[in-house]
Design a protein around this motif. Sequence first.
Motif, short mmCIF file in Angstrom:
data_model
loop_
_atom_site.label_atom_id
_atom_site.label_comp_id
_atom_site.label_asym_id
_atom_site.label_seq_id
_atom_site.Cartn_x
_atom_site.Cartn_y
_atom_site.Cartn_z
N GLU A 1 0.84 -1.20 0.00
CA GLU A 1 0.00 0.00 0.00
C GLU A 1 0.87 1.26 0.00
OE1 GLU A 1 -2.74 0.00 3.23
OE2 GLU A 1 -3.83 -1.78 2.54
N PHE A 2 1.92 1.25 0.84
CA PHE A 2 2.83 2.39 0.90
C PHE A 2 3.52 2.60 -0.46
CE2 PHE A 2 3.70 1.95 5.77
CZ PHE A 2 2.41 2.41 6.02
N LEU A 3 3.91 1.50 -1.10
CA LEU A 3 4.63 1.60 -2.38
C LEU A 3 3.76 2.18 -3.49
CD1 LEU A 3 6.58 -1.77 -2.25
CD2 LEU A 3 7.61 0.51 -2.37
N GLN A 4 2.44 1.97 -3.39
CA GLN A 4 1.53 2.54 -4.37
C GLN A 4 1.37 4.05 -4.19
OE1 GLN A 4 -2.25 0.49 -4.23
NE2 GLN A 4 -1.57 -1.11 -5.64
N ALA A 5 1.49 4.50 -2.96
CA ALA A 5 1.17 5.89 -2.66
C ALA A 5 2.39 6.80 -2.54
CB ALA A 5 0.38 5.97 -1.35
N GLU A 6 3.58 6.23 -2.39
CA GLU A 6 4.74 7.06 -2.07
C GLU A 6 5.98 6.52 -2.77
OE1 GLU A 6 6.88 8.73 2.03
OE2 GLU A 6 4.97 7.65 2.12
N ASP A 7 6.94 7.40 -2.99
CA ASP A 7 8.21 7.00 -3.59
C ASP A 7 9.23 6.64 -2.51
OD1 ASP A 7 7.35 7.45 -6.21
OD2 ASP A 7 7.81 9.58 -6.07
N PHE A 8 9.99 5.59 -2.73
CA PHE A 8 11.07 5.17 -1.85
C PHE A 8 12.31 4.90 -2.71
CE2 PHE A 8 7.10 3.94 0.14
CZ PHE A 8 7.26 4.37 1.45
N PHE A 9 13.49 5.07 -2.11
CA PHE A 9 14.67 4.77 -2.91
C PHE A 9 15.17 3.35 -2.69
CE2 PHE A 9 17.22 6.21 0.79
CZ PHE A 9 18.27 5.30 0.77
N MET A 10 14.66 2.67 -1.64
CA MET A 10 14.98 1.26 -1.44
C MET A 10 14.01 0.67 -0.41
SD MET A 10 18.37 1.07 1.02
CE MET A 10 18.37 -0.72 0.92
N VAL A 11 14.00 -0.66 -0.34
CA VAL A 11 13.17 -1.38 0.63
C VAL A 11 14.09 -2.31 1.42
CG1 VAL A 11 11.28 -3.01 0.96
CG2 VAL A 11 11.15 -1.30 -0.87
N ILE A 12 13.90 -2.34 2.74
CA ILE A 12 14.59 -3.29 3.61
C ILE A 12 13.51 -4.17 4.22
CG2 ILE A 12 16.06 -3.62 5.63
CD1 ILE A 12 17.19 -0.81 5.15
#
Length: 469
Positions: free
Chosen positions: A43-54
């Motif tokens: 859900e977060f990935l659909q709504a916001e940009d991130f430069f990486m995931v841990i």
Amino acid sequence: MNLPLPPVLIVDDEKNMRRSLQSVLSGDGYAARAAESAEQALEFLQAEDFFMVITDGRLGGMSGYELLKNIHASKPDLPVLMLTAYATPKLAVEAIQAGAIDYISKPFEPEELLHAVGRCAERFRLLRDNMALRSREIVTLDQIVGDSEKIRKLRQLILTVAQTDARVLILGESGTGKELVAGALHGLSPRRGKNYIRINCAAIPENLLESELFGHERGSFTGAMKQKIGRVEEADGGTIFLDEIADMSKPLQAKLLRFLEDGTFTRVGGTEELRVNVRLIAATNRDIAKAIESGDFREDLFHRLNVVQFNLAPLRERGSDILVLAEHFLEMFRVRMNKNVAAISAPAKQKLLAHRWPGNVRELRNAIERALILETQREIQPASLPDFQVGSRLQKAPAIAQDESLDAALARIERELISNALEMNGSSLTRAAEQLKLSRHSLRYRMQRLNMKTDEESEEQAAKISGTK
């Protein structure tokens, strides 16, 4: 200007681990958001940009490995760092094969984590810089390759239309170069110093496309934790290219129509009316008339977009360009691969000319790239080219129009075959007759019967150009 990085997304079902990771990252200057499950992370990935995931490998519900595969499928450029307390060589291999950028075993030293995060941060900055450069990349007319009359007219039309702010609708089959034409229209325009934003409407889920175009406000939907600027705002002063426009939903078509009327819009969940100055270019490979007739595409939106229309001819209708393009791609890939392949053999050229190219220029490019990879001789041989017969057998039989008789349909198809052969052979009746396995006299007779031009002007002109007369 050194733009701030988007946050890191932490995914772990242990509250203490989430807090610990956030503390380590914030202590080194990174913003971080935490999700307690893979489902919440998506859900977060659909709504916001991130430069990486841990992410932890083991989560309640969807596992970290499943999350990794999901991210890799939808966002292949987003690096994912896998953490696990159950490290084995097999799991490490599986994680890397699934797309993880790295794999760290718990417990770990903060420096080990920060080293991996630092590499991802640098990678993100490089990608962002490259995207910024590409957004201002100038496409020239030299990149639109071909010598046919249709390509010459296309280049002239681009030169004329590029100087205006007129909206453009580009129609044509997949692989005919719609994106290249759109890029040239921007690159040759007074807006070329500003951003050129490209969006494939068919590649973005329907529920996210509006946010991608117009942006959203914080809290406007689940997971929208911060305001997001839309692509039309990024394109302010420049050009936005909407590819596969006919795949846009009807509700969003209505909002795009309003935007085209006066350049105003509101972000998703917002109330403030915003205004930008952008030039819009749209394209589709669908039959737009049928889409309007079926109700899939708004007719009023079509008229707004269709100020200037480009109809890109499929490669089969400009056969004289096949070898020109093939040699262009040969040179391009030969240099990239450092291969000692200097030419295309005569039998290979015949194989290229005999194919109908349902995938158009993109298919030809792929065919030449494949041939360069496989070829061991100085010239491309037919065996290095794909087996076009497979694709040919899948092609549909020519369609007959609703009110068209069989005789009329056969005459139309015969006329198209003769026209294509003439174009492939520079208007030479002799060479066209050879390709069609006819005598020159028989070809002239058929052309007269079909009311086609049979004088020698085109052939003589082609012979003068080529130096044979």
